[in-house]
Write a protein that holds these residues in place. Structure first.
Motif, mmCIF file in Angstrom:
data_model
loop_
_atom_site.group_PDB
_atom_site.id
_atom_site.type_symbol
_atom_site.label_atom_id
_atom_site.label_comp_id
_atom_site.label_asym_id
_atom_site.label_seq_id
_atom_site.Cartn_x
_atom_site.Cartn_y
_atom_site.Cartn_z
ATOM 1 N N UNK A 248 8.110 4.846 -7.468
ATOM 2 C CA UNK A 248 9.284 5.193 -7.847
ATOM 3 C C UNK A 248 9.918 6.345 -6.923
ATOM 4 N N UNK A 249 11.215 6.692 -7.271
ATOM 5 C CA UNK A 249 11.885 7.761 -6.081
ATOM 6 C C UNK A 249 12.866 8.214 -7.034
ATOM 7 N N UNK A 250 13.244 9.353 -6.754
ATOM 8 C CA UNK A 250 14.564 10.259 -7.323
ATOM 9 C C UNK A 250 14.541 10.218 -8.769
ATOM 10 N N UNK A 251 13.456 10.345 -9.605
ATOM 11 C CA UNK A 251 13.133 10.048 -10.997
ATOM 12 C C UNK A 251 13.313 8.733 -11.546
ATOM 13 N N UNK A 252 13.399 7.837 -10.672
ATOM 14 C CA UNK A 252 13.184 6.567 -11.304
ATOM 15 C C UNK A 252 11.621 6.002 -11.214
ATOM 16 N N UNK A 253 11.309 5.517 -12.109
ATOM 17 C CA UNK A 253 9.758 5.232 -12.629
ATOM 18 C C UNK A 253 9.549 4.112 -11.395
ATOM 19 N N UNK B 296 5.204 2.114 -14.891
ATOM 20 C CA UNK B 296 5.609 1.074 -16.093
ATOM 21 C C UNK B 296 4.381 0.135 -16.213
ATOM 22 N N UNK B 297 3.467 -0.095 -15.402
ATOM 23 C CA UNK B 297 2.353 -0.928 -15.563
ATOM 24 C C UNK B 297 1.418 -0.307 -16.458
ATOM 25 N N UNK B 298 0.944 1.047 -16.283
ATOM 26 C CA UNK B 298 0.482 1.710 -17.088
ATOM 27 C C UNK B 298 1.011 2.247 -18.552
ATOM 28 N N UNK C 54 0.744 -1.348 0.089
ATOM 29 C CA UNK C 54 0.015 0.091 -0.108
ATOM 30 C C UNK C 54 1.016 1.294 -0.311
ATOM 31 N N UNK C 55 0.991 2.071 -1.061
ATOM 32 C CA UNK C 55 1.748 3.003 -1.234
ATOM 33 C C UNK C 55 1.530 4.170 -0.228
ATOM 34 N N UNK C 56 0.194 4.416 0.199
ATOM 35 C CA UNK C 56 -0.242 5.332 1.154
ATOM 36 C C UNK C 56 0.124 5.114 2.448
ATOM 37 N N UNK C 57 0.511 3.965 2.887
ATOM 38 C CA UNK C 57 1.108 3.556 4.308
ATOM 39 C C UNK C 57 2.397 3.047 4.556
ATOM 40 N N UNK C 58 2.954 2.384 3.397
ATOM 41 C CA UNK C 58 4.306 1.781 3.358
ATOM 42 C C UNK C 58 5.157 2.157 2.535
ATOM 43 N N UNK C 59 6.276 3.088 3.110
ATOM 44 C CA UNK C 59 7.277 3.490 2.373
ATOM 45 C C UNK C 59 8.016 2.637 1.214
#
Length: 134
Positions: free
Chosen positions: A55-60, A65-67, A42-47
């Motif tokens: 993604x993070x720091x410009x990395x997808x 990627x799925x979209x 869950x991206x809302x509650x889990x880092x």
């Protein structure tokens, strides 16, 4: 130019059909994958899930990627269908051009076309009475 129009049109229809089959297969895979998404965190509650999914720091991330993959698969399906339809249309256009070219070179056809284009001229109609056999 020698073109086998029936083969060309058959191949065009086959390409179009393959696009539909590809789309159905990709749709089934998409439907199988969709229920698994919640297990990726869950991206809302889990880092960790947030980094993986967004993604993070410009990395997808996975979600992007799925979209992108879903869009690419849809575009590929549509391309097959459009290419197939275009091959059929090309065959029909070439056939029409071949006929028009032949009509210009063939004197009998040219005369027949000119006759067909006439307007309001008198056409002889037989006036001899005809009797039916009984």
């Amino acid at each position: 130019m020698d073109i086998d129009h029936s083969s060309m049109q058959g191949n065009g229809r086959a390409i179009h059909t393959e696009g539909g089959e590809f789309g159905r297969t990709a749709g089934r895979l998409h439907a199988q994958m969709e229920p698994l998404l919640p297990y990726f965190g869950n991206p809302e509650s889990d880092e960790a899930a947030q980094i993986f999914r967004r993604g993070k720091d410009g990395h997808p991330g996975f979600d992007g990627a799925y979209e992108d993959m879903s869009t690419a698969l849809r575009n590929l399906r549509e391309s097959y269908e459009v290419i197939g339809a275009a091959v059929v249309a090309m065959s029909k256009n070439v056939r029409g051009a071949e006929w028009a070219s032949m009509a210009d070179k063939n004197g009998v056809l040219k005369d027949l076309l000119e006759f067909a284009r006439r307007e309001d001229d008198e056409v002889g109609v037989p006036t001899t009475p005809v009797e039916r056999d009984r």
